[in-house]
Design a protein around this motif. Structure first.
Motif, mmCIF file in Angstrom:
data_model
loop_
_atom_site.group_PDB
_atom_site.id
_atom_site.type_symbol
_atom_site.label_atom_id
_atom_site.label_comp_id
_atom_site.label_asym_id
_atom_site.label_seq_id
_atom_site.Cartn_x
_atom_site.Cartn_y
_atom_site.Cartn_z
ATOM 1 N N SER A 195 0.816 -1.216 0.000
ATOM 2 C CA SER A 195 0.000 0.000 0.000
ATOM 3 C C SER A 195 0.854 1.273 0.000
ATOM 4 O O SER A 195 0.320 2.369 -0.048
ATOM 5 N N LYS B 258 2.539 9.197 -3.320
ATOM 6 C CA LYS B 258 1.511 10.140 -3.753
ATOM 7 C C LYS B 258 1.260 11.268 -2.734
ATOM 8 O O LYS B 258 1.255 12.439 -3.082
ATOM 9 N N GLY B 259 1.038 10.861 -1.488
ATOM 10 C CA GLY B 259 0.741 11.862 -0.455
ATOM 11 C C GLY B 259 1.872 12.864 -0.307
ATOM 12 O O GLY B 259 1.650 14.072 -0.214
ATOM 13 N N TYR B 260 3.121 12.353 -0.276
ATOM 14 C CA TYR B 260 4.286 13.217 -0.111
ATOM 15 C C TYR B 260 4.374 14.210 -1.266
ATOM 16 O O TYR B 260 4.636 15.398 -1.068
ATOM 17 N N LEU C 108 1.876 15.112 -3.502
ATOM 18 C CA LEU C 108 0.714 16.004 -3.647
ATOM 19 C C LEU C 108 0.716 17.090 -2.585
ATOM 20 O O LEU C 108 0.158 18.156 -2.783
ATOM 21 N N SER C 109 1.349 16.807 -1.442
ATOM 22 C CA SER C 109 1.342 17.815 -0.376
ATOM 23 C C SER C 109 2.578 18.712 -0.448
ATOM 24 O O SER C 109 2.837 19.477 0.467
ATOM 25 N N GLN D 86 5.309 23.140 -6.457
ATOM 26 C CA GLN D 86 4.120 22.275 -6.409
ATOM 27 C C GLN D 86 3.742 21.694 -7.767
ATOM 28 O O GLN D 86 3.362 20.540 -7.859
ATOM 29 N N ARG E 83 3.376 17.826 -8.057
ATOM 30 C CA ARG E 83 2.011 17.324 -8.263
ATOM 31 C C ARG E 83 1.923 16.525 -9.562
ATOM 32 O O ARG E 83 1.186 15.554 -9.657
ATOM 33 N N ASP F 188 -1.943 10.709 -11.361
ATOM 34 C CA ASP F 188 -2.306 9.303 -11.612
ATOM 35 C C ASP F 188 -1.480 8.688 -12.739
ATOM 36 O O ASP F 188 -1.152 7.509 -12.702
ATOM 37 N N GLY G 242 5.529 19.821 7.203
ATOM 38 C CA GLY G 242 5.220 18.527 6.581
ATOM 39 C C GLY G 242 5.455 17.390 7.549
ATOM 40 O O GLY G 242 5.673 17.614 8.739
ATOM 41 N N PRO G 243 5.409 16.171 7.016
ATOM 42 C CA PRO G 243 5.425 15.015 7.897
ATOM 43 C C PRO G 243 6.827 14.648 8.375
ATOM 44 O O PRO G 243 7.442 13.749 7.841
#
Lengths: 541, 159
Positions: B37, B41-43, B45-46, B51, B55, B60, B114-115
């Motif tokens: 899984s 993508k998340g990294y 897109l955010s 950007q 992005r 996709d 960010g994360p």
């Protein structure tokens, strides 16, 4: 011999230094693979234990055949949104969105709108009481392929023979009268929530729909199309939560728009607005632009928090729990954040009791029964409180994602919690319709992205609006048969619950439903509709 | 300059640095390889910087190839640094990857962090790791420790 030379020139020390990295490489690889493998096995076991079906919604039927001729009645803020969902955007909106996307390339509203499936309809009739709005619709939507005509009254529109179906987005007090008339004339109806504005018309509308089974009737609770709710239904059906004894849900808004302080259009006056027709059943008062544009603030035309916003939360829970009309409702609150002449509350708590409700149990039979649904609303704070279904075995947070936490005191998960296989402080299940379906134990990073809404609901790779799906479902039923997910029974339950909330607020007493006779119980001498419709904040009892 | 001019303690410290970074890259790659899984993508897109570019990478049409390239590159860098083979190329690929990670969520003042854990201003761990890889690029140690040692035509002068 050359090989011999090659090997001979290296000492054991050279060999060691040459190859010592490889066992480390193997070790790191093994550690990573086995960690991932264990995690996967644990997730798989948990998912198999839970056995939740993360289902896609059933596809509504095709939009082929002759175009459905649709009329729009009421072209205010919601009316415009509904028309866009039907594929018709105003020239103004298209221009604004073009500018917005030029300013911010990430603003995809225009591309999303253009990518929307063609619903194969003609939007050929409009009835709006304000000239500016009716003209705006005609100027924007009338073209060679789509001739749009304005009608002065809804009756003229319904009698014109030019529409097969109508979308009703008027103030609340006009919902039922127009819907009843349309249904009785064999015209399909999509009506905004709340379905009705008083108790008696709720029964009349139900009879009309029952007596005209060929007309398709839908209430505009588009939340029913949210993909996660379909999965939530399966969670409840599989009794993963155990007995749900409390559900909490909330409205949190803190801006003028959210408090129904809409813009008053400068062109509106007695000549450009059919004020008498707007008033309808409401008390006759002279032209008051604020009442015309901000009608949600008065009981005479709107339904306050109980009808306007609680109905959304009630209906989405009713679609998951199927708990029906509450036996008792106690409501309280006041006008605490917008003391601007309105008479509907802006802070409100509605407690709904379901003493016979059960969602299944993991304990001995008979121990658990009954549930309370608490709706808590304020128009003076926007802190997001969410919706939580609280069961003996687990709690489920309900939104675009679903998150389930096992409960520390759960009977069903006790053993797994004891063995350390379930951590009650970490989700045991998270469903995100746009990621890879379902996940049992979600990492902090995945949650970070999910909470930011970045991995959001798409269908077939396109972002779609639930209002579009809800209208599409209604049109599919018109074309291909079937019953909309929010039709008359769901609408009846929603409307009665909203009215019980309104009566309880206005009278300050607990209101009871008689399920056998299907009546809200009135005290001797009490006229419940009169109470509900009195254009004052509270009534003396 | 090459490591022949370094003391063995200095060379050993560079080898340790190489193994630590290789370890980190390989483990990150393997974890992603075995987690079906996982997606960047998340990294992407955010992303808080460039950007449009990130992005696009996260779109996709691109994300599958981006995910595959990322996992492959992470693992190859890890293998190269741990095994001691083509470490200069490995270090360069690693620097490129880390700069991508850095630029998507740079520790610039005013941008969301960010994360990640910790507190950063301009410099964050991605940047430091990239700088460390640059040191390894300039001072390769594979002839002192690694498969490359066994592939040399003649024995090195110093160990």
């Amino acid at each position: 011999m050359a090989d011999d030379n090659l090997f001979n020139k290296f000492t054991r020390r050279d060999w060691l230094k040459g190859l010592a990295g490889l066992p480390i490489l193997g070790g790191v690889w093994y550690a990573g693979a086995s960690f991932s493998g264990n995690l996967k096995r644990e997730r798989k076991m948990l998912l198999e234990t839970l056995n939740i079906k993360a289902s896609s919604p059933p596809a509504a039927g095709p939009m082929s055949g002759d175009p459905v001729r649709v009329g729009i009645i009421g072209f205010g803020i919601r009316g415009e949104q509904l028309c866009r969902a039907l594929g018709f955007a105003t020239t103004d909106w298209l221009r604004q969105m073009k500018e917005a996307s030029e300013k911010n390339p990430n603003d995809s509203r225009l591309t999303d709108f253009k990518a929307q499936e063609n619903l194969n309809i003609k939007l050929c009739a409009i009835c709006d009481l304000f000239d500016y709005r009716a003209n705006k619709a005609i100027e924007s939507f009338s073209n060679e392929n789509n001739k749009m005509k304005r009608f002065a009254t809804h009756t003229e529109l319904l009698d014109s023979g030019e529409v097969d179906a109508v979308v009703i987005a008027t103030p609340d007090h006009w919902h039922a009268p127009i819907a009843i008339e349309a249904i009785n004339k064999g015209i399909h109806v999509y009506v905004e929530k709340p379905m009705t504005h008083n108790i008696s018309e709720t029964y009349v509308l139900r009879d009309a729909v029952r007596n005209n089974p060929k007309t398709v009737f839908a209430v505009g609770h588009q939340h029913r199309q949210t993909q996660s709710f379909l999965t939530a239904q399966d969670v409840v059906a599989k009794n993963i939560l155990g007995h749900v004894s409390l559900v909490v849900t909330a409205t949190n808004r803190n801006d003028d728009n959210g408090a129904w302080q809409y813009e008053i259009h400068p062109d509106a006056n007695e000549k450009t607005v059919d004020w008498n027709q707007f008033l309808g059943s409401a008390p006759k008062i002279p032209w008051t632009p604020e009442h015309f544009f901000r009608w949600r603030k008065w009981w005479a035309y709107g339904s306050g928090l109980s009808g306007d916003l609680m109905t959304h939360d009630y209906d989405r829970l009713n679609c998951i729990l199927k708990m029906g009309i509450p036996k008792y409702i106690t409501a309280s609150g006041g006008i605490y954040t917008h003391r601007d002449g309105r008479n509907v509350p802006d802070v409100m708590q509605i407690n709904m009791e379901f003493p016979d409700f059960t969602s299944g149990t993991s304990q001995e039979p008979g121990k658990e029964k009954g549930m309370q649904l608490v709706y808590s609303a304020t128009l003076g704070n926007s802190f997001e409180r969410g919706t939580v279904l609280m069961g003996h075995d687990a709690s489920m947070e309900l939104g675009n994602t679903l998150t389930i936490h096992a409960d520390l005191g759960s009977t069903k998960f006790a053993k797994m919690i004891e063995e350390g296989r379930i951590d009650p402080f970490e989700p045991i299940y998270q469903y995100n319709p746009a990621a890879n379906g379902a996940d049992a134990v979600t990492s902090a990073t995945a949650r970070y992205f999910a909470n930011k809404g970045l991995l959001w609901t798409y269908r077939d790779g396109k972002r779609v609006d639930s209002t579009f799906l809800h209208l599409r479902e209604w049109l599919s039923c018109i074309r291909n048969g079937g019953k909309p997910s929010c039709s008359i029974q769901e609408g009846f339950e929603e409307a009665i619950t909203a009215h019980m909330g309104g009566i309880s607020y206005k009278t300050g007493r607990r209101v009871e439903w008689d399920p056998v006779n299907e009546k809200i119980i009135a005290l001797p001498g009490e006229n419940l509709d009169a109470i509900l419709l009195t254009n004052e904040e509270k009534v003396k009892v | 300059m090459n490591t022949n001019q370094l003391t063995s303690a200095q060379t050993n410290s560079l080898v340790v640095l190489r193994l630590l970074i290789g370890w980190h890259f390989l483990y990150e790659g393997v974890i992603k390889l075995y987690s079906s899984s996982w997606s960047a993508k998340g990294y992407l897109l955010s992303a808080s910087f460039l950007q449009g570019f990130f992005r696009w990478l996260g779109s996709d049409s691109m994300i599958t190839i981006v995910n595959t390239l990322n996992v492959t590159a992470l693992m190859l860098v890890g293998i190269s640094l741990l095994a001691g083979f083509k470490t200069r190329a490995g270090a360069l690929v690693g620097i490129v990857l880390l700069l991508f990670y850095y630029l998507a969520h740079p520790a610039f003042p005013g941008l969301p962090q960010g994360p990640s854990e910790g507190s950063y201003w301009l410099v964050n761990k991605n940047l430091i790791e990239a700088a460390a890889l640059y040191v390894l690029f300039l001072l390769p140690t594979e002839s002192a420790f690694g498969i490359a040692k066994l592939m040399q035509r003649s024995r090195p002068q110093t160990a």
